[in-house]
Design a protein around this motif. Structure first.
Motif, PDB file in Angstrom:
ATOM      1  N   UNK A 158       5.850 -12.037   7.707  1.00 56.35           N
ATOM      2  CA  UNK A 158       6.292 -10.610   7.006  1.00 56.35           C
ATOM      3  C   UNK A 158       4.962  -9.995   6.590  1.00 56.35           C
ATOM      4  N   UNK A 159       4.960  -8.926   5.618  1.00 55.24           N
ATOM      5  CA  UNK A 159       4.093  -8.190   4.933  1.00 55.24           C
ATOM      6  C   UNK A 159       4.270  -7.968   3.497  1.00 55.24           C
ATOM      7  N   UNK A 160       3.254  -7.809   2.640  1.00 60.46           N
ATOM      8  CA  UNK A 160       3.332  -7.529   1.324  1.00 60.46           C
ATOM      9  C   UNK A 160       2.877  -6.044   1.123  1.00 60.46           C
ATOM     10  N   UNK A 161       3.870  -5.263   0.689  1.00 60.05           N
ATOM     11  CA  UNK A 161       3.472  -3.876   0.141  1.00 60.05           C
ATOM     12  C   UNK A 161       2.557  -3.481  -1.224  1.00 60.05           C
ATOM     13  N   UNK A 162       2.265  -2.558  -1.142  1.00 55.86           N
ATOM     14  CA  UNK A 162       1.334  -2.155  -2.113  1.00 55.86           C
ATOM     15  C   UNK A 162       1.996  -2.246  -3.570  1.00 55.86           C
ATOM     16  N   UNK A 163       1.227  -2.594  -4.259  1.00 57.47           N
ATOM     17  CA  UNK A 163       1.693  -2.667  -5.721  1.00 57.47           C
ATOM     18  C   UNK A 163       1.556  -0.939  -6.276  1.00 57.47           C
ATOM     19  N   UNK A 164       2.462  -0.654  -7.131  1.00 52.38           N
ATOM     20  CA  UNK A 164       2.358   0.610  -7.689  1.00 52.38           C
ATOM     21  C   UNK A 164       2.258   0.448  -9.166  1.00 52.38           C
ATOM     22  N   UNK A 165       1.485   1.342  -9.658  1.00 56.99           N
ATOM     23  CA  UNK A 165       1.349   1.554 -11.201  1.00 56.99           C
ATOM     24  C   UNK A 165       0.206   0.722 -11.833  1.00 56.99           C
ATOM     25  N   UNK A 166      -0.779   0.743 -10.957  1.00 60.93           N
ATOM     26  CA  UNK A 166      -2.051   0.086 -11.754  1.00 60.93           C
ATOM     27  C   UNK A 166      -3.162   0.768 -12.045  1.00 60.93           C
ATOM     28  N   UNK A 167      -3.928   0.736 -13.331  1.00 65.82           N
ATOM     29  CA  UNK A 167      -4.997   1.810 -13.541  1.00 65.82           C
ATOM     30  C   UNK A 167      -6.403   1.346 -12.549  1.00 65.82           C
ATOM     31  N   UNK A 168      -7.396   2.171 -13.045  1.00 63.63           N
ATOM     32  CA  UNK A 168      -8.478   1.955 -12.465  1.00 63.63           C
ATOM     33  C   UNK A 168      -9.258   0.543 -12.515  1.00 63.63           C
ATOM     34  N   UNK A 169      -8.633  -0.269 -13.778  1.00 63.71           N
ATOM     35  CA  UNK A 169      -9.240  -1.621 -13.810  1.00 63.71           C
ATOM     36  C   UNK A 169      -8.303  -2.684 -13.560  1.00 63.71           C
TER      37      UNK A 169
END
Length: 557
Positions: A158-169
């Motif tokens: 399978x695959x892992x999708x992108x995290x949403x809602x992280x800031x620049x750090x």
């Protein structure tokens, strides 16, 4: 510690909603429906298709000339179904360009001919195919990037999708959502040129194939006054603005009497990183052949992407434990014809047959998936790529020897190229402003000044690409701090003069000197073309997926 993620299970997950995977998903669903109409033992399969663009077709960029061969195989009534065809090739020309002159190739050889080809906007074609996929009840998830493979028991599970809602750090912002784990029996990877998931997968399952090679294509779509071209008119060029030892070429396709696609393909790679593909296109438009067509016109869209050009010899194995590779992710581009959409579609159809067979026998073993490679080697797609396998390498000794080896008869009024010549009389290598050889790395690079009428800065072109990213997110271009200090600001400066400032068509990379030398990154400019990763001479840049939905927003390209 491993992050807990919501897990969703599918039978088949397609990564990338380009022509290869869209054709594959549609065909697979049709094969299942056909079987179920005729069998007392119906098949049930859950199929998902994900894409990192913010809408279907947003990241699809091409000329584009489409050989309809594969499209006719799985959708013979494509015209009746509303396929967005701009025009059919009505007239084609091949030109050798000098800085102010043009010389026509007397005739277009059959192997280069575009007779019967369709002029299409690949982004519009992709959006239309996505509609057809949804009509087949295929779940399509846009705004969703495949950020990492999920390996379990020695296979891709399978695959892992992108995290949403992280800031620049990389801190969680309000509304943070961790990526999903999409489990699958088979994952079909069709990300296009230099796919990030395929690159990660190759670390787990080495391909053993020759290294892929790349070119960068930069293109613009123009609205022009009527009377300059006819719909379906096609021009291909070689020579200016390239030096004779550099592979590259240009094109102009007339979608209609008032809408044209103009672009350049530039050779770029770690062995020749000193290249500015955007500048090449701007200079190309100043040639009288192009300038007369574009005069009083308006640029309405711009974009860039890398093109896999290694051909058959650089293709990886098409299958592995739990996965299939389709389209340009597998390097299915015929550089001799400058076409790959039909090959991508054909690979998708062959993958669909393999997936259907696996579902029918409930057998997803590597041995079963390897039937995909067998199907490919028995297909016209393999025959076409095999016939063109030496085309790109023929130009490694220079433009003119390459053209002779490719079988082009170079006989022009007042000019003749003999077999042992490497350049045309009176047609010397053209010095390109903004380019420099390795031995001249310390010399200043002449600045190109766009006029804002026919030629444009990278920033202006970006505006017409529809590029958009969430600004406050982690930088998706990874370079180790020690590599910046020791390589970018020291070694690369001396040896190459920091070519990242030039080969990136989106002005992502800047070298600043005040108060101290530093590398400044502008990731929100990124067109997802991957030129930086494939041209980096030190292999220190890693392109990773930004938050899904970011990137260009093509509509006419």
């Amino acid at each position: 510690m491993q992050q807990e993620r919501e897990s969703i299970e599918f039978d088949i997950v397609f990564v990338g909603a380009g022509p290869a995977n869209l054709a594959s998903a549609i065909q697979l669903q049709r094969l299942i429906r056909q079987h179920n109409r005729q069998s007392a033992n119906p098949l049930e399969a859950t199929i998902a298709l994900i894409d990192k663009g913010r809408y279907p077709g947003a990241h699809l960029l091409s000329g584009a000339l489409l050989d309809p061969k594969a499209l006719e195989e799985f959708m013979p009534d494509y015209r009746e179904q509303g396929c967005p065809i701009e025009a059919t090739v009505s007239k084609e020309s091949l030109w050798l360009l000098q800085s102010k002159r043009k010389f026509p190739v007397p005739f277009v050889p059959e192997r280069f001919s575009n007779k019967g080809a369709l002029l299409v906007s690949l982004s519009r074609l992709g959006a239309w195919m996505a509609e057809k996929a949804e009509e087949e009840e295929i779940q399509l998830f846009d705004n969703t990037a495949a950020s990492a493979p999920f390996i379990e028991n020695g296979r891709l599970a399978g695959i892992i999708t992108d995290d949403k809602g992280l800031d620049k750090k990389s801190n969680q912002k309000p509304g943070y959502e961790p990526g999903l784990l999409l489990k699958s029996k088979v994952t079909v990877i069709g990300e296009g040129s230099d796919g990030s998931l395929f690159r990660q997968l190759s670390a787990h399952f080495p391909t053993g194939s020759l290294p892929q090679r790349y070119e960068t294509g930069v293109k613009e779509t123009w609205q022009i006054p009527e009377g300059r071209v006819i719909a379906g008119e096609v021009h291909h060029t070689f020579g200016f603005p390239f030096e004779s030892d550099v592979y590259g070429g240009g094109w102009l396709y007339a979608f209609s009497p008032t809408l044209v696609s103009v672009g350049c393909i530039s050779s770029v790679g770690p062995e020749s990183p000193i290249c500015d593909p955007h500048l090449n296109l701007q200079r190309f438009k100043l040639h009288p052949l192009m300038a007369n067509i574009l005069k009083f016109g308006t640029m309405v869209e711009a974009g860039a992407r890398t093109i896999s050009s290694g051909g058959l010899d650089a293709m990886p194995p098409l299958s592995g434990p739990g996965f299939l590779i389709t389209g340009e992710s597998a390097g299915m581009v015929n550089m001799q014809r400058h076409k790959g959409i039909h090959l991508a579609m054909k690979s998708g159809l062959l993958a669909a047959e393999t997936l259907f067979e696996a579902l029918l026998h409930n057998d997803f073993s590597t041995e079963r998936l390897n039937h995909y490679e067998e199907r490919f080697k028995s297909s016209w797609a393999y025959e076409e790529l095999h016939a063109a396998r030496n085309y790109r390498t023929a130009f490694d000794k220079g433009l003119y020897p390459g053209l002779l080896q490719a079988g082009l008869q170079l006989s022009f009024p007042g000019l003749n190229l003999k077999k042992n010549q490497t350049s045309l009389p009176g047609l010397e290598p053209i010095p390109v402003p903004g380019m420099k050889k390795r031995e001249n790395a310390n010399s200043a690079i002449p600045e190109f000044r766009a006029d804002g009428i026919r030629t444009f800065s990278k920033e202006r072109s970006l505006y017409h690409s529809g590029v958009m990213h969430e600004e406050n997110q982690p930088c998706h271009l990874h370079i180790k701090p020690e590599d910046i200090a020791e390589i970018c600001l020291k070694k690369c400066l001396v040896e190459f003069g920091n070519p990242c400032q030039h080969f990136c068509p989106a002005a992502v990379y800047e070298i600043t000197t005040e108060p101290l030398p530093a590398l400044r990154l502008n990731p929100s400019n990124c067109l997802h073309c991957k030129t930086c990763e494939v041209a980096d001479p030190y292999a220190i840049i890693t392109w990773t997926t930004p938050e899904g939905g970011g990137g260009p927003g093509y509509k006419l390209s």
